[in-house]
Design a protein around this motif. Structure first.
Motif, mmCIF file in Angstrom:
data_model
loop_
_atom_site.group_PDB
_atom_site.id
_atom_site.type_symbol
_atom_site.label_atom_id
_atom_site.label_comp_id
_atom_site.label_asym_id
_atom_site.label_seq_id
_atom_site.Cartn_x
_atom_site.Cartn_y
_atom_site.Cartn_z
ATOM 1 N N UNK A 116 12.181 -4.249 -8.956
ATOM 2 C CA UNK A 116 10.925 -4.542 -9.654
ATOM 3 C C UNK A 116 11.122 -5.594 -10.742
ATOM 4 N N UNK A 117 10.011 -6.135 -11.220
ATOM 5 C CA UNK A 117 10.099 -7.073 -12.348
ATOM 6 C C UNK A 117 8.793 -7.041 -13.136
ATOM 7 N N UNK A 118 8.840 -7.376 -14.428
ATOM 8 C CA UNK A 118 7.608 -7.551 -15.209
ATOM 9 C C UNK A 118 7.151 -9.004 -15.062
ATOM 10 N N UNK A 119 5.854 -9.235 -14.728
ATOM 11 C CA UNK A 119 5.446 -10.583 -14.296
ATOM 12 C C UNK A 119 5.123 -11.585 -15.415
ATOM 13 N N UNK A 120 5.949 -11.618 -16.469
ATOM 14 C CA UNK A 120 5.739 -12.620 -17.513
ATOM 15 C C UNK A 120 4.666 -12.188 -18.508
ATOM 16 N N UNK A 121 4.597 -12.873 -19.672
ATOM 17 C CA UNK A 121 3.661 -12.407 -20.705
ATOM 18 C C UNK A 121 2.217 -12.822 -20.463
ATOM 19 N N UNK A 122 1.953 -13.608 -19.416
ATOM 20 C CA UNK A 122 0.556 -13.894 -19.063
ATOM 21 C C UNK A 122 -0.163 -12.612 -18.647
ATOM 22 N N UNK A 165 -4.283 -0.820 -9.739
ATOM 23 C CA UNK A 165 -4.466 -2.068 -10.494
ATOM 24 C C UNK A 165 -3.275 -3.001 -10.303
ATOM 25 N N UNK A 166 -2.074 -2.414 -10.367
ATOM 26 C CA UNK A 166 -0.868 -3.239 -10.211
ATOM 27 C C UNK A 166 -0.781 -3.803 -8.792
ATOM 28 N N UNK A 167 -1.103 -2.970 -7.806
ATOM 29 C CA UNK A 167 -1.070 -3.453 -6.416
ATOM 30 C C UNK A 167 -2.046 -4.614 -6.219
ATOM 31 N N UNK A 168 -3.255 -4.448 -6.744
ATOM 32 C CA UNK A 168 -4.273 -5.500 -6.586
ATOM 33 C C UNK A 168 -3.873 -6.781 -7.311
ATOM 34 N N UNK A 192 0.832 -1.206 0.000
ATOM 35 C CA UNK A 192 0.000 0.000 0.000
ATOM 36 C C UNK A 192 0.868 1.258 0.000
ATOM 37 N N UNK A 193 2.070 1.156 0.583
ATOM 38 C CA UNK A 193 2.952 2.327 0.669
ATOM 39 C C UNK A 193 3.852 2.536 -0.539
ATOM 40 N N UNK A 194 3.735 1.687 -1.556
ATOM 41 C CA UNK A 194 4.589 1.846 -2.741
ATOM 42 C C UNK A 194 3.920 2.809 -3.718
ATOM 43 N N UNK A 195 4.534 3.979 -3.902
ATOM 44 C CA UNK A 195 3.889 5.003 -4.740
ATOM 45 C C UNK A 195 4.200 4.841 -6.224
ATOM 46 N N UNK A 221 15.299 -0.641 -1.859
ATOM 47 C CA UNK A 221 15.705 -0.941 -3.236
ATOM 48 C C UNK A 221 14.669 -0.378 -4.204
ATOM 49 N N UNK A 222 14.674 0.923 -4.408
ATOM 50 C CA UNK A 222 13.612 1.507 -5.233
ATOM 51 C C UNK A 222 14.029 1.641 -6.699
#
Length: 469
Positions: free
Chosen positions: A187-193, A24-27, A16-19, A181-182
């Protein structure tokens, strides 16, 4: 030890604290981690696996011919969108920036070829097939600059970003960015799914639907064989298939690729990670599982909207462990092919091998830059002079791994139309006009520079020093 529920609760407040990321991404991220923690691993019961019939995996040569009239073809094409997965960097090949801007042939990049192909379609039929590029935060800025050069082309190019998720620290299951580590490493992109929710969240899906688009053709930007196929598009529209995966016959080079199975009345993707240890050899055999996923996917856009809005795409989770500055982290990913089991009337089509020509390493680059292929209208076309339907197997040593080193070691790419296999290792340099045939091995001894002279033909030979040439 904290329970799964406690871990998830602590993670929620940290996220919740990541700005840097959207709601949508958080959920999406919390939902993915929640599924992972609940242990809902999709174990396949081996005895229930059935080989798909020709109704489920349709042989390409049984597809109806494409309509002849150009107005019918235009009607087909006006329902289509081409989407290339453009989130990957060319790091494995020693390049910085998006992999799609590596020069493939005649000074043209993957992206140039894709644009030329779609431009030709649009010009020929008066259609409006747009190109979508799904970037990751790694490739977004570079791609924005690169696509500017196509602004005068007759093709609409849209870019959108896939989700950005925080890497999870294994020790306490908290997000790495909340520990300072901002930078990009957090971070990462969560695959092409992630292509399906990202299409909706970016607003692109609704915009396309409002233009009357019905199908998206999704493919990796580095697969030179993934070109628009009207026969496939026509078949899907006629038969109201919501999802189609192109598969192709397995060779020994593809034994790890995912395959399609019939399982409890539905078609689904079986990946090597889901296979119980005692069945891995059976999975890799080309007798039982004869086809593998090319990751060329055709998907109905209305169906994507329906399923994403219902949060129904629960693809198998692929845990990918990494290390950042000595901290063990986990990234949870999904694959677009695994979505097949959620769509109605989903099928595979068993396509010719020519539709699968990925460039994953410089050994693949050698194939596509050689006389094994020619370039016509942006299409890479195989040389008819080669009699063997399979490509030669090529193994290049670490000296050739980076594109710049690879290009520097060849004055010109050798002729390989009659080559069966090639192994090169050590400090080897190739002159111009070299011809390789049969089985060739060129391995220089440590500390020895081996130069293959201009114009030499090497046939079925093992070469370890200048004296063997």
């Amino acid at each position: 030890m904290a329970t799964a529920a406690e871990k998830l609760s602590a993670l929620k407040s940290a996220v919740a604290g990541l700005n840097e990321i959207s709601e949508n991404e958080k959920n999406g991220f919390i939902s993915l981690v929640g599924r992972y923690l609940s242990g809902e691993a999709q174990h396949v019961e081996w005895s229930k696996i059935q080989t798909p019939t020709d109704e489920v995996v349709v042989p390409y040569d049984t597809l109806a011919p494409t309509p002849e009239g150009s107005s019918e073809v235009k009607n087909l094409l006006d329902k289509l969108v081409v989407l290339k997965l453009n989130g990957g960097l060319g790091t494995t090949m020693g390049c910085t920036g998006p992999k799609s801007v590596i020069e493939v042939r005649d000074g043209l990049t993957f992206l140039d070829l894709i644009v030329i192909q779609i431009e030709n379609l649009n010009s020929k039929y008066g259609s409006n097939v747009p190109l979508l590029l799904m970037n990751s935060f790694n490739t977004h800025d570079d791609t924005q600059k690169i696509v500017e050069k196509y602004q005068n082309s007759n093709i609409e190019i849209h870019t959108f970003n896939q989700s950005q998720y925080p890497r999870l620290v294994v020790e306490d299951f908290l997000p790495l960015p909340s520990k300072g580590h901002t930078d990009k490493d957090g971070w990462y992109p969560p695959g092409h799914g992630d292509v399906f929710p990202s299409l909706l969240n970016s607003g692109k899906l609704d915009a396309l639907l409002s233009q009357g688009k019905e199908y998206v053709f999704v493919a990796n930007s580095d697969n030179l064989g993934a070109i628009v196929d009207l026969k496939i598009l026509n078949h899907l529209i006629q038969n109201k298939n919501e999802y189609c995966m192109e598969v192709t016959p397995k060779t020994l080079a593809d034994v790890k690729g995912g395959t399609l199975i019939s399982y409890e009345g539905r078609v689904q993707l079986l990946e090597i990670a889901q296979v119980p240890d005692e069945h891995v050899n059976e999975f890799k055999s080309i007798e039982k599982f004869k086809i593998f996923n090319t990751n060329n996917l055709w998907v109905n856009l209305n169906a994507v909207k329906r399923l994403v809005e219902a949060d129904a795409l629960k693809m198998e989770i692929i845990p990918n462990p990494k290390e950042v500055d000595g901290i063990k982290v986990l990234q949870l990913e999904t694959a677009a092919g695994a979505a097949i089991r959620f769509f109605d009337k989903a099928i595979g089509i068993n396509v010719p091998r020519s539709r699968f020509l990925p460039v994953k390493a410089t050994s693949d680059l050698l194939l596509v830059q050689s006389d094994l292929y020619t370039l016509e209208d942006g299409f890479v076309i195989r040389n008819k002079a080669r009699e063997n339907p399979e490509n030669p197997s090529i193994e290049l040593g670490p000296e050739f791994k980076k594109v710049s080193n690879f290009l520097g070691r060849f004055k010109s790419i050798p002729s390989i139309v009659e080559l069966d296999s090639l192994k090169v290792a050590g400090d080897v340099w190739f002159g111009a006009g070299v011809i390789l045939k049969g089985k060739v091995s060129i391995v220089s001894k440590p500390g020895v520079k081996l130069e293959v002279p201009d114009g030499v033909a090497i046939v079925d030979k093992e070469i370890n020093g200048p004296e063997d040439l």
